[in-house]
Enzyme design. Sequence first.
Site, PDB file in Angstrom:
ATOM      1  N   LYS A  45     -57.006 -50.754 -12.666  1.00  0.00           N
ATOM      2  CA  LYS A  45     -55.880 -51.649 -12.378  1.00  0.00           C
ATOM      3  C   LYS A  45     -56.115 -52.295 -11.011  1.00  0.00           C
ATOM      4  CE  LYS A  45     -51.798 -50.407 -10.710  1.00  0.00           C
ATOM      5  NZ  LYS A  45     -51.569 -51.367  -9.630  1.00  0.00           N
ATOM      6  N   LYS A  79     -47.125 -58.304 -11.868  1.00  0.00           N
ATOM      7  CA  LYS A  79     -45.667 -58.233 -12.042  1.00  0.00           C
ATOM      8  C   LYS A  79     -45.058 -59.624 -12.216  1.00  0.00           C
ATOM      9  CE  LYS A  79     -45.185 -53.850  -9.629  1.00  0.00           C
ATOM     10  NZ  LYS A  79     -46.576 -53.609  -9.201  1.00  0.00           N
ATOM     11  N   ASP A  82     -41.220 -65.036 -12.982  1.00  0.00           N
ATOM     12  CA  ASP A  82     -40.799 -66.393 -12.597  1.00  0.00           C
ATOM     13  C   ASP A  82     -40.294 -67.127 -13.840  1.00  0.00           C
ATOM     14  OD1 ASP A  82     -40.717 -68.946 -11.178  1.00  0.00           O
ATOM     15  OD2 ASP A  82     -42.151 -68.074  -9.782  1.00  0.00           O
ATOM     16  N   GLN A 205     -46.903 -40.997  -3.618  1.00  0.00           N
ATOM     17  CA  GLN A 205     -45.482 -41.320  -3.835  1.00  0.00           C
ATOM     18  C   GLN A 205     -44.679 -40.084  -4.275  1.00  0.00           C
ATOM     19  OE1 GLN A 205     -44.297 -45.143  -5.690  1.00  0.00           O
ATOM     20  NE2 GLN A 205     -46.475 -45.470  -6.036  1.00  0.00           N
ATOM     21  N   GLY A 207     -45.259 -38.113  -7.213  1.00  0.00           N
ATOM     22  CA  GLY A 207     -45.342 -37.736  -8.636  1.00  0.00           C
ATOM     23  C   GLY A 207     -46.349 -36.608  -8.858  1.00  0.00           C
ATOM     24  N   GLY A 223     -53.762 -44.536  -7.436  1.00  0.00           N
ATOM     25  CA  GLY A 223     -54.402 -45.362  -6.420  1.00  0.00           C
ATOM     26  C   GLY A 223     -54.872 -44.556  -5.235  1.00  0.00           C
TER      27      GLY A 223
HETATM   28  P1  XMP Z   1     -50.575 -45.251  -5.470  1.00  0.00           P
HETATM   29  O1  XMP Z   1     -51.463 -45.425  -4.288  1.00  0.00           O
HETATM   30  O2  XMP Z   1     -49.173 -44.968  -5.101  1.00  0.00           O
HETATM   31  O3  XMP Z   1     -50.644 -46.701  -6.171  1.00  0.00           O
HETATM   32  O4  XMP Z   1     -51.136 -44.274  -6.477  1.00  0.00           O
HETATM   33  C1  XMP Z   1     -49.973 -47.043  -7.325  1.00  0.00           C
HETATM   34  C2  XMP Z   1     -50.356 -48.435  -7.726  1.00  0.00           C
HETATM   35  O5  XMP Z   1     -49.491 -48.831  -8.764  1.00  0.00           O
HETATM   36  C3  XMP Z   1     -48.605 -49.844  -8.273  1.00  0.00           C
HETATM   37  N1  XMP Z   1     -47.284 -49.396  -8.646  1.00  0.00           N
HETATM   38  C4  XMP Z   1     -46.617 -49.862  -9.658  1.00  0.00           C
HETATM   39  N2  XMP Z   1     -46.936 -50.810 -10.545  1.00  0.00           N
HETATM   40  N3  XMP Z   1     -44.862 -50.420 -11.591  1.00  0.00           N
HETATM   41  C5  XMP Z   1     -46.041 -51.083 -11.503  1.00  0.00           C
HETATM   42  O6  XMP Z   1     -46.302 -51.964 -12.335  1.00  0.00           O
HETATM   43  C6  XMP Z   1     -44.484 -49.458 -10.728  1.00  0.00           C
HETATM   44  O7  XMP Z   1     -43.435 -48.849 -10.835  1.00  0.00           O
HETATM   45  C7  XMP Z   1     -45.416 -49.178  -9.722  1.00  0.00           C
HETATM   46  N4  XMP Z   1     -45.402 -48.283  -8.753  1.00  0.00           N
HETATM   47  C8  XMP Z   1     -46.571 -48.435  -8.099  1.00  0.00           C
HETATM   48  C9  XMP Z   1     -48.775 -49.940  -6.788  1.00  0.00           C
HETATM   49  O8  XMP Z   1     -48.560 -51.244  -6.318  1.00  0.00           O
HETATM   50  C10 XMP Z   1     -50.206 -49.500  -6.664  1.00  0.00           C
HETATM   51  O9  XMP Z   1     -51.090 -50.570  -6.981  1.00  0.00           O
END
Ligand code: XMP
Length: 248
Positions: A45, A79, A82, A205, A207, A223
């Site tokens: 991603k 995301k 628009d 985050q 989880g 990530g």
């Molecule tokens: P981390 O570093 O927290 O990154 O593992 C997570 C990645 O996913 C994105 N992200 C989201 N993308 N819905 C999404 O579509 C979400 O709820 C969400 N939460 C995190 C974030 O920007 C990063 O690329």
Amino acid sequence: MEQVSRKAGSNIVLALDLPLGKPKKLLFQAKKILEAVHPHVCAVKFNHHLTLPLGLFGDLQDLLNQAKGFGLPTIMDCKINDIGSTNQTIAEYYFEAGFDAVTANPFVGWEDGLCPVFNKAKRMNRGVLLLVYMSHKGASEGYGQKIIGEEREKPQFQYRLFAERALKWGAAGAVVGSTYPEKIKELNLVLKEKVPIYSPGIGIQGGNTEITIKNGATYLIVGRAITQAENPLRIAIELKRIAHKSAK
Ligand code: XMP
């Protein structure tokens, strides 16, 4: 996704995010991480972390080709949010650049909102992942609102409606934060395994891999826990192992 995931024995989607840096250095680091962890992930991603500095049709192509060379599907976490004509152009650019799927925000609705994106994806045989409940703390302020109307008598949670739309619109996936395992469980019942849950938010985050899988997520989006680790390969292998064990 399913085929690659089965073959790799992994349901980890690598979120190839790196902090601010010089483009050449970012490209080098990202390629190195992908080279190391690719056998242990089932997709990559991308986010603005790399598309902005590298350029969609610039050096980012190098990374997209690398991912494709490893047989990994690619997702652009843009995301989309628009009006329809703008949304369509955004999706067209990402699909033309080679992405297999994009993320989109259902808050903008269907008509002259996400309809052109889903139509475009269908014509090009690509996917749209719909945000259903985001992973961050403020998610409850939008996705968690109770709403009235929409030809229903009783107030309903926004995210439940979004899950229903993911089914109705033919989304390739529903994004539900791993930081809300109870939502994953609840939404898994709504989605009835017809739309897989992609869950970001593992590690930094808050989880938890095991809890997220046990509550019904199909894919984990990871990530920084991997990209900022001293040894990304070791973390990717460990997360894959825990996820695999938890799915039994
Ligand atoms: P981390 O570093 O927290 O990154 O593992 C997570 C990645 O996913 C994105 N992200 C989201 N993308 N819905 C999404 O579509 C979400 O709820 C969400 N939460 C995190 C974030 O920007 C990063 O690329």
